[in-house]
Design a protein around this motif. Structure first.
Motif, short mmCIF file in Angstrom:
data_model
loop_
_atom_site.label_atom_id
_atom_site.label_comp_id
_atom_site.label_asym_id
_atom_site.label_seq_id
_atom_site.Cartn_x
_atom_site.Cartn_y
_atom_site.Cartn_z
N ALA A 112 0.77 -1.23 -0.05
CA ALA A 112 0.00 -0.03 -0.10
C ALA A 112 0.96 1.39 0.02
O ALA A 112 0.29 2.49 -0.28
CB ALA A 112 -1.00 -0.05 1.11
N GLY A 113 2.01 1.17 0.40
CA GLY A 113 2.98 2.41 0.44
C GLY A 113 2.98 3.28 1.40
O GLY A 113 1.92 3.12 2.22
N GLU A 114 3.73 3.96 1.57
CA GLU A 114 4.00 4.82 2.81
C GLU A 114 2.68 6.00 2.61
O GLU A 114 2.58 6.32 1.88
CB GLU A 114 5.27 5.66 2.94
CG GLU A 114 6.51 4.87 3.05
CD GLU A 114 7.84 5.69 3.13
OE1 GLU A 114 8.84 4.94 3.36
OE2 GLU A 114 7.68 6.73 2.61
N GLY A 115 2.04 6.20 3.87
CA GLY A 115 1.01 7.19 3.95
C GLY A 115 -0.23 6.68 3.52
O GLY A 115 -1.06 7.26 3.17
N ALA A 116 -0.18 5.38 2.76
CA ALA A 116 -1.37 4.89 2.03
C ALA A 116 -2.16 3.88 2.43
O ALA A 116 -2.53 2.66 1.80
CB ALA A 116 -1.22 4.56 0.33
N GLY A 117 -2.01 3.43 3.77
CA GLY A 117 -2.83 2.35 4.42
C GLY A 117 -1.88 1.21 4.60
O GLY A 117 -2.20 0.29 4.91
N ALA A 118 -0.41 1.66 4.61
CA ALA A 118 0.46 0.52 4.99
C ALA A 118 0.18 -0.24 5.97
O ALA A 118 0.36 -1.59 5.88
CB ALA A 118 1.72 1.03 4.70
N GLY A 119 -0.10 0.44 7.24
CA GLY A 119 -0.33 -0.25 8.50
C GLY A 119 -1.68 -1.20 8.54
O GLY A 119 -1.31 -2.51 8.81
N ALA A 120 -2.70 -0.89 7.90
CA ALA A 120 -3.93 -1.48 7.67
C ALA A 120 -3.67 -2.65 7.09
O ALA A 120 -3.99 -3.77 7.07
CB ALA A 120 -4.78 -0.79 7.29
N ALA A 121 -3.04 -2.55 5.84
CA ALA A 121 -2.51 -3.54 4.65
C ALA A 121 -1.92 -4.58 5.38
O ALA A 121 -1.95 -5.96 5.08
CB ALA A 121 -1.99 -2.97 3.35
N ASP A 122 -0.84 -4.22 6.30
CA ASP A 122 -0.27 -5.48 7.05
C ASP A 122 -0.80 -5.86 8.39
O ASP A 122 -0.04 -6.85 8.96
CB ASP A 122 1.42 -4.60 7.24
CG ASP A 122 2.18 -6.00 7.52
OD1 ASP A 122 3.23 -5.73 8.14
OD2 ASP A 122 2.17 -7.04 6.66
N ALA A 123 -2.09 -5.65 8.74
CA ALA A 123 -2.57 -6.15 10.03
C ALA A 123 -3.14 -7.36 9.98
O ALA A 123 -2.80 -8.02 11.23
CB ALA A 123 -3.43 -4.94 10.26
N GLY A 124 -3.56 -8.12 9.19
CA GLY A 124 -4.16 -9.37 9.26
C GLY A 124 -3.72 -10.30 8.25
O GLY A 124 -2.72 -10.22 7.53
N VAL A 125 -4.40 -11.52 8.35
CA VAL A 125 -4.18 -12.55 7.49
C VAL A 125 -3.94 -12.29 5.95
O VAL A 125 -2.81 -12.62 5.39
CB VAL A 125 -5.02 -13.82 7.89
CG1 VAL A 125 -4.93 -14.66 6.91
CG2 VAL A 125 -4.99 -14.17 9.06
#
Length: 372
Positions: A112-125
């Protein structure tokens, strides 16, 4: 989920692997996301995770790059059990034949890239599966979503400003595939995002937009999409859903400033030197609010013949100065001749309308009674 949907996506991904274009792949993934019904999303992602082909990994990476809230949120199920999926392990799954693992190994950025939801994209399965897909894919796949913002523009989409355009320019880290994201924001119906497109930078040559601060423009894009989400059955273009994922992710890359006020009113310096002009302009600014570029013949009439008599208490000097104030404002926002003609037609009626107490709204009547 139909088998044909999955097979079609795999076949299209095979073509995308040959094109090796991050932008083309992101746009395709955004359209794919929009085409999947809510009940199809989780089964589709499950099949991608279990398939582990080159094409399936590309699709996972691309979907993560255009899904700012993360792939697990896309399914509506943030608590998918990890042991319910055959999720690839970064250490035990070597890249398939024909895929070139990018330099840096496990340091490959989240799709998702920096500032573009990267944390959310890496959060789950599913997010972790997408991250593994990037690690095991060709180097160009890791560039998806990883762009830098190179400029922003903002202005009217039509002569009367009933829609405005917010434009942001981007380029990938390797300098290739420059592009602009343009979002149309409706002013008449409350600031909805009603359409969007991704084009070559030269597309801006045909638009009469002013250079603006990227963070502010990005914030307005996100604000507009937020309003659209709040309005059930919002009147938007059919093409919007297929571009939305890219537009939202790009806006997040540009360090958005949320809910930033439009500074058009603050930049107006042509107030006539007349008694009452400042008072008249204060009421005009109150009326145009946070959508000052919307200035059409119909809005002129609404202001002069309806809003002012119903809402405003004005001195005789302000009423007398109002025509000149409106002429100056109309010129400042680049109004068409039709707007200026409507000012000339409706301002002579203003003194009589302001004197007609039967037109006053409840708030105005209460304020008048307090004065006596």
């Amino acid at each position: 989920m139909s088998t044909s949907t999955f097979d079609t996506a795999i076949n299209q991904a095979r073509d995308l692997l040959r094109w090796r274009s991050p932008l083309r792949t992101e746009l395709w993934a955004a359209r794919l996301t929009a085409s999947l019904r809510p009940e199809e999303r989780e089964p589709f992602l499950r099949r991608l995770v279990s398939d582990q082909s080159d094409e399936a990994r590309l699709i996972l990476a691309a979907l993560a790059a255009v899904t700012p809230e993360g792939l697990d949120a896309l399914t509506g199920e943030n608590d998918v059990p990890a042991d319910d999926l055959d999720t690839p392990s970064g250490g035990n799954n070597a890249p398939a034949s024909g895929l070139d693992t990018p330099a840096g190994g496990n340091d490959v950025p989240t799709p998702a890239g920096e500032g573009a939801g990267a944390g959310a994209a890496d959060a789950g399965v599913f997010g972790r599966a997408a991250r593994e897909a990037v690690r095991a894919s060709r180097e160009w796949v890791a560039r998806m979503g990883r762009v830098s913002c190179e400029g922003a523009w903002y202005g009217k989409a039509d002569p009367y400003g009933e829609q405005v355009l917010a434009a942001l320019a981007f380029r990938y880290g390797n300098g290739k595939e420059p592009h602009v994201v343009v979002v149309a924001i409706d002013q008449v119906n409350g600031g909805l995002a009603v359409d969007a497109l991704v084009e070559e930078v030269k597309f801006l040559d045909d638009l009469d937009l002013e250079v603006a601060e990227p963070g502010v423009v990005a914030g307005r894009v996100l604000d507009a999409f937020e309003v659209t989400d709040l309005v059930m059955g919002a009147p938007v273009a059919e093409t919007l859903a297929g571009v939305r994922g890219v537009a939202v992710c790009r806006a997040r890359v540009a360090n958005p400033v949320r809910h930033s006020p439009d500074d058009t009113v603050a930049r107006f310096k042509d107030l006539p030197e007349l008694p009452g002009a400042e008072e008249a302009f204060e009421k005009l600014a109150e009326f145009v609010g946070d959508r000052p570029l919307w200035w059409s013949p119909a809005r002129v009439s609404q202001f002069l013949t309806s809003w002012l008599p119903r809402e405003a208490i004005l001195s005789d000097a302000a009423i007398e100065a109002m025509p000149e104030v409106l002429r100056a404002w109309s010129r400042f926002v680049g109004a068409q001749d039709e707007v200026l003609r409507r000012v000339e037609e409706d301002t002579p009626r203003l003194p009589a309308l302001m004197a007609d107490d039967s037109l006053a709204g409840l708030g105005k009547r209460i304020a008048q009674n307090r004065r006596h």
